[in-house]
Motif scaffolding. Structure first.
Motif, mmCIF file in Angstrom:
data_model
loop_
_atom_site.group_PDB
_atom_site.id
_atom_site.type_symbol
_atom_site.label_atom_id
_atom_site.label_comp_id
_atom_site.label_asym_id
_atom_site.label_seq_id
_atom_site.Cartn_x
_atom_site.Cartn_y
_atom_site.Cartn_z
ATOM 1 N N ALA A 133 0.839 -1.206 0.000
ATOM 2 C CA ALA A 133 0.000 0.000 0.000
ATOM 3 C C ALA A 133 0.872 1.254 0.000
ATOM 4 O O ALA A 133 0.589 2.214 -0.724
ATOM 5 C CB ALA A 133 -0.938 0.001 1.200
ATOM 6 N N ASP A 134 1.940 1.251 0.783
ATOM 7 C CA ASP A 134 2.856 2.393 0.812
ATOM 8 C C ASP A 134 3.525 2.610 -0.542
ATOM 9 O O ASP A 134 3.685 3.746 -0.988
ATOM 10 C CB ASP A 134 3.919 2.206 1.896
ATOM 11 N N LEU A 135 3.919 1.525 -1.208
ATOM 12 C CA LEU A 135 4.537 1.644 -2.531
ATOM 13 C C LEU A 135 3.542 2.168 -3.567
ATOM 14 O O LEU A 135 3.905 2.949 -4.438
ATOM 15 C CB LEU A 135 5.116 0.297 -2.971
ATOM 16 N N ILE A 136 2.308 1.740 -3.472
ATOM 17 C CA ILE A 136 1.274 2.252 -4.392
ATOM 18 C C ILE A 136 1.100 3.754 -4.188
ATOM 19 O O ILE A 136 1.030 4.528 -5.149
ATOM 20 C CB ILE A 136 -0.055 1.490 -4.206
ATOM 21 N N LYS A 137 1.061 4.209 -2.931
ATOM 22 C CA LYS A 137 0.954 5.651 -2.650
ATOM 23 C C LYS A 137 2.190 6.394 -3.158
ATOM 24 O O LYS A 137 2.077 7.486 -3.718
ATOM 25 C CB LYS A 137 0.772 5.893 -1.149
ATOM 26 N N TYR A 138 3.358 5.793 -2.979
ATOM 27 C CA TYR A 138 4.609 6.405 -3.460
ATOM 28 C C TYR A 138 4.547 6.624 -4.970
ATOM 29 O O TYR A 138 4.887 7.705 -5.468
ATOM 30 C CB TYR A 138 5.802 5.515 -3.081
ATOM 31 N N ILE A 139 4.091 5.612 -5.700
ATOM 32 C CA ILE A 139 3.989 5.755 -7.151
ATOM 33 C C ILE A 139 2.948 6.805 -7.510
ATOM 34 O O ILE A 139 3.162 7.631 -8.393
ATOM 35 C CB ILE A 139 3.692 4.398 -7.825
ATOM 36 N N ARG A 140 1.836 6.807 -6.817
ATOM 37 C CA ARG A 140 0.797 7.798 -7.114
ATOM 38 C C ARG A 140 1.338 9.225 -6.931
ATOM 39 O O ARG A 140 0.971 10.125 -7.673
ATOM 40 C CB ARG A 140 -0.415 7.583 -6.212
ATOM 41 N N ASN A 141 2.207 9.411 -5.954
ATOM 42 C CA ASN A 141 2.757 10.740 -5.671
ATOM 43 C C ASN A 141 3.875 11.158 -6.620
ATOM 44 O O ASN A 141 4.168 12.347 -6.727
ATOM 45 C CB ASN A 141 3.250 10.815 -4.230
ATOM 46 N N ASP A 142 4.518 10.195 -7.309
ATOM 47 C CA ASP A 142 5.612 10.534 -8.230
ATOM 48 C C ASP A 142 5.647 9.551 -9.395
ATOM 49 O O ASP A 142 6.672 8.949 -9.688
ATOM 50 C CB ASP A 142 6.958 10.550 -7.496
ATOM 51 N N ARG A 143 4.530 9.378 -10.046
ATOM 52 C CA ARG A 143 4.433 8.383 -11.114
ATOM 53 C C ARG A 143 5.431 8.648 -12.242
ATOM 54 O O ARG A 143 6.090 7.738 -12.734
ATOM 55 C CB ARG A 143 3.009 8.346 -11.667
ATOM 56 N N GLY A 145 8.305 10.255 -12.171
ATOM 57 C CA GLY A 145 9.667 9.979 -11.714
ATOM 58 C C GLY A 145 9.951 8.493 -11.613
ATOM 59 O O GLY A 145 11.023 8.014 -12.005
ATOM 60 N N VAL A 146 8.978 7.744 -11.094
ATOM 61 C CA VAL A 146 9.135 6.289 -10.979
ATOM 62 C C VAL A 146 9.215 5.668 -12.363
ATOM 63 O O VAL A 146 10.060 4.796 -12.614
ATOM 64 C CB VAL A 146 7.985 5.670 -10.159
ATOM 65 N N LEU A 147 8.361 6.108 -13.276
ATOM 66 C CA LEU A 147 8.386 5.559 -14.622
ATOM 67 C C LEU A 147 9.730 5.832 -15.292
ATOM 68 O O LEU A 147 10.300 4.948 -15.943
ATOM 69 C CB LEU A 147 7.241 6.117 -15.465
#
Length: 171
Positions: A133-143, A145-147
């Protein structure tokens, strides 16, 4: 939906995101959801927790629609605890169409992480829905950058060709 596919951990994470963190999140999965069956934990979790609107099954998608499915996702999550081959194949499928991917740890994933350690930032314990869940939120906040980071990993992995495979096998 098989026990080794471990889809329940994603349902647990989404339930936590929706109910505790007030995130708008859904699982759109290609596995069949067979409510009333007990050979995997997902159907009973969906029924018990009333996750019918959060866990949606869309099996048997044709190739084009399957690719579009990945492309339209906010994040792809592959929770499987075991796969044949090196790494998580949905990582390649998702990132190649512009979608970040999270992957469960397992022997298949460790081989990929050994080859490109940076992918380890996107790997979670297959029993830890809180970390997922934390990783999903992390991606949502910086999609974006993560991509970008995952596209670099993807290119490193793509650089390995059949000549490399043959040389490694021979050695």
């Amino acid at each position: 939906d098989r026990v080794t596919k471990n889809i329940r951990v994603v349902a647990d994470a989404v339930s936590r995101l929706v109910r505790e963190d007030r995130y708008d999140a859904r699982i759109l999965m290609t596995a069949r959801l067979l409510l009333g069956t007990s050979w995997t934990p997902l159907p009973s979790l969906v029924g018990t927790e009333q996750l019918h609107r959060e866990v949606v099954s869309m099996p048997d998608l044709p190739r084009q629609e399957h690719a579009a499915f990945y492309h339209c996702a906010e994040v792809a999550v592959h929770p499987s605890i075991f796969e044949g081959g090196m790494g998580t194949f949905p990582f390649y499928e998702a990132v190649s169409v512009g979608t970040p991917c999270l992957m469960a740890d397992g022997p298949h994933q460790r081989e990929m992480t050994d080859r490109v350690p940076a992918v380890g930032s996107f790997v979670f314990d297959p029993n830890d829905s809180t970390k997922l869940a934390d990783l999903i939120k992390y991606i949502r906040n910086d999609r974006a950058g993560v991509l970008e980071e995952q596209l670099e990993i993807y290119e490193k992995l793509r650089a390995r060709d059949w000549g490399d495979v043959a040389a490694e096998y021979a050695s």
